[in-house]
Design a protein around this motif. Structure first.
Motif, PDB file in Angstrom:
ATOM      1  N   VAL A   5      40.105 -14.315   2.490  1.00  0.00           N
ATOM      2  CA  VAL A   5      41.646 -13.908   1.759  1.00  0.00           C
ATOM      3  C   VAL A   5      41.050 -13.101   0.756  1.00  0.00           C
ATOM      4  CG1 VAL A   5      42.997 -15.888   2.033  1.00  0.00           C
ATOM      5  CG2 VAL A   5      41.474 -15.766   0.160  1.00  0.00           C
TER       6      VAL A   5
ATOM      7  N   LYS B  39      48.133  -7.840   1.280  1.00  0.00           N
ATOM      8  CA  LYS B  39      49.144  -8.750   0.847  1.00  0.00           C
ATOM      9  C   LYS B  39      49.822  -9.417   2.107  1.00  0.00           C
ATOM     10  CE  LYS B  39      50.024  -6.626  -3.490  1.00  0.00           C
ATOM     11  NZ  LYS B  39      50.970  -5.344  -4.019  1.00  0.00           N
TER      12      LYS B  39
ATOM     13  N   ARG C 222      47.269 -11.615   3.812  1.00  0.00           N
ATOM     14  CA  ARG C 222      46.925 -12.813   3.082  1.00  0.00           C
ATOM     15  C   ARG C 222      48.138 -13.764   3.042  1.00  0.00           C
ATOM     16  NH1 ARG C 222      45.019  -9.623  -2.285  1.00  0.00           N
ATOM     17  NH2 ARG C 222      42.791 -10.086  -2.139  1.00  0.00           N
ATOM     18  N   SER C 223      49.352 -13.330   3.218  1.00  0.00           N
ATOM     19  CA  SER C 223      50.339 -14.043   3.249  1.00  0.00           C
ATOM     20  C   SER C 223      50.637 -15.096   4.487  1.00  0.00           C
ATOM     21  CB  SER C 223      51.802 -13.254   3.188  1.00  0.00           C
ATOM     22  OG  SER C 223      52.143 -12.721   4.526  1.00  0.00           O
TER      23      SER C 223
ATOM     24  N   VAL D  75      47.855 -16.695   5.244  1.00  0.00           N
ATOM     25  CA  VAL D  75      46.925 -17.663   5.173  1.00  0.00           C
ATOM     26  C   VAL D  75      47.119 -18.507   3.929  1.00  0.00           C
ATOM     27  CG1 VAL D  75      44.527 -17.952   4.671  1.00  0.00           C
ATOM     28  CG2 VAL D  75      45.251 -15.783   6.118  1.00  0.00           C
TER      29      VAL D  75
END
Lengths: 269, 265
Positions: B66, B92, B95-96, B98
């Motif tokens: 991440v 972003k 990442r969202s 995970v």
């Protein structure tokens, strides 16, 4: 503990005080020397203090009993003083928050922005509020608006520094957790940093208000409105009994604000 | 298809891109090399356990995925997308997808369990509506309450998380991860600070929910019984490299025990 183990402890050799290092000794000498030099430099001496006591006693005699004739005007000026303090502190705190966020390491978007915000906060903090008041009296004229602006700038400097430090001291864990799930910088600020720093924000804000109330009295002396103007006029006219009434009213106002602030602090933090 | 993706799926075009594929990953902290040449894959619906000594880099691998830690070398592909090449809004978004459950929960103290769970929605929404439960839309609030219910903490919804027990806090962190609707879940020693019974309950819950949602999961754990029970495959890290990569069913308990003992020594 056995007798054998007791006997090997070198109790007699454990000193009660540590011998200071050469550096510490020199530092102490410098500090004491600086204090003595400064007291001598400003001409403060026991003889001079003794000579001033009768004059002080004379003023105190003329102050009491306080003259209550101008009490309604004094209370009105006191209310204006409180309004100046409250307005200046609230505006200063509101503006301090974004500036603190820009100045806080790990929150600020860029090192250059952080340094610029820190420099601005340092400027606001290091220039005394009396100097800001003089500048704003020239800019916006005599009266409470100059006082409000002076308090506002002073509080941006004061609260900006403490807000930034509070933000920097928050636990990294929640910030990392929100960053890892794709939160924006603003989301992280409001969800992870502000809730953690809130006790410190509240304490700083209440202290700012107390400081603003105390400071706003002085600002009147340079024409920035409030009860300070009344106090200056009373001293200029040698109306010491009126001055005593004003000082007692200021004392009571500061006392009420400090006690209220302590109560709110206990309730909220 | 770029080179990094081909490294993961091979040259055959019909092969499925795995949810997570790490190739030749290396991390250094200053002059100290933590690990290098790490290859790792997690297949769709698979639970993979990552084991190794303290300092072997297990947690660092999760943090690299991440981008909380930047590797010096290698590639990390999440469903074919190289996350190391992403910046800003695209990072972003990556990442969202995970979910990350941290060892120390990493909840926001002073806020309620419900507000903390709501934060999981920041992966797909912005603004005050996903900051505090009192400002959330009814739909967001209902979803957060559903996940709190799923982890058995509905009665504690409005309780501050700093007043909850370690096990309850970890459950809130799991609910926050579920609120995120992740496509891949990373779990960093969720059982480390919990007593054996609570640790087992948390692992059981994570395993059950991940399987129910069909989400692949990469778990770091120091507990042998959890590693065996809640993973399909076990990857061992030692000496800065992958020491073994075995199906959990085929992993010899004696080998694992020996590995754990070596790791402790």
């Amino acid at each position: 503990m056995t007798d054998a183990s007791r006997s090997i402890l070198p109790r007699a050799t454990i000193p009660r005080f540590e011998r200071p290092s050469a550096g510490a000794f020199i530092a102490w000498v410098i500090v004491v020397g600086l204090a003595v030099w400064s007291v001598g430099g400003v001409g403060l001496s026991p003889e001079r203090l003794a000579r001033g006591l009768p004059a002080l006693s004379g003023i105190l005699n003329r102050m009491f009993p306080p003259d209550l004739e101008r009490l309604p005007q004094i209370l009105w000026s006191l209310l204006v003083t409180f309004q100046m303090a409250a307005a200046g502190a609230v505006l200063g705190l509101i503006l301090a928050f974004p500036l603190a966020a820009l100045a806080a390491e790990g929150v600020s978007p860029h090192p250059v922005v952080r340094q610029a915000a820190r420099a601005l906060i340092a400027l606001f903090r290091t220039v005394p509020d009396l100097v800001w008041a003089l500048l704003f009296v020239i800019a916006v004229g005599l009266g409470p608006p100059a006082g409000v602006l002076a308090i506002m700038v002073d509080k941006i400097g004061f609260a900006g520094r403490f807000f930034a430090e509070a933000m920097e001291e928050t636990d990294q864990g929640p910030r990392e957790a929100l960053t890892a799930l794709g939160a924006s910088r603003l989301d992280v600020l409001f969800c992870a940093i502000v809730p953690q720093a809130m006790p410190s924000f509240i304490a700083t804000s209440l202290f700012s208000l107390e400081k603003a109330v105390r400071g706003s009295v002085i600002l009147g002396l340079v024409g920035a409105g409030g009860v300070g103007v009344e106090l200056k006029v009373a001293f200029d006219l040698f109306a010491y009994s009126t001055a005593a009434t004003i000082i007692i009213c200021i004392f009571l106002l500061v006392l009420v604000v400090e006690q209220s602030s302590n109560w709110v602090r206990r309730k909220l933090i | 298809m770029n080179e990094a993706v081909l490294n993961c799926v091979g040259s055959a075009i019909d092969q499925v891109v795995p949810p997570l594929c790490i190739r030749n990953l290396a991390v250094s902290f200053g002059a100290k090399r933590i690990f290098s040449g790490v290859d790792l894959e997690v297949a769709e619906g698979e639970a993979v356990a990552l084991i190794g000594a303290n300092g072997s880099g297990k947690s660092t691998i999760l943090r690299c995925i991440v981008r909380l830690v930047e590797p010096i070398e290698g590639s990390i592909l999440i469903r074919g997308q190289d996350v190391l090449s992403l910046q800003g809004e695209r990072l972003k978004v990556a990442r969202s997808g995970v979910g990350f459950v941290f060892q120390k929960h990493n909840l926001v103290p002073r806020l309620s369990a419900l507000s903390n769970v709501l934060h999981g929605a920041q992966a797909r929404a912005r603004g005050p509506g996903v900051w505090f439960q009192s400002l959330a839309s009814s739909q967001m609030r209902d979803e957060a309450l559903t996940w709190l219910d799923a982890v058995g903490l509905l009665p504690q919804a409005l309780q501050r998380v700093d007043s909850l027990s370690g096990g309850q806090s970890q459950r809130v962190a799991i609910a926050r991860m579920l609120m995120q609707r992740p496509k891949l879940v990373l779990v960093d020693e969720p059982d480390a600070s919990l007593d054996p019974k609570t640790g087992r309950e948390v692992m059981e819950l994570l395993h059950r929910l991940a399987k129910a949602e069909g989400v692949p999961i990469l778990i770091v754990s120091h507990r042998l019984e959890h590693v065996k029970s809640y993973s399909d495959r076990i990857i061992g890290l030692a000496g800065g490299h992958v020491a073994f990569n075995l199906a959990s069913a085929a992993a010899d308990p004696a080998l694992l025990r020996g590995f754990f003992e070596d790791a402790k020594s």
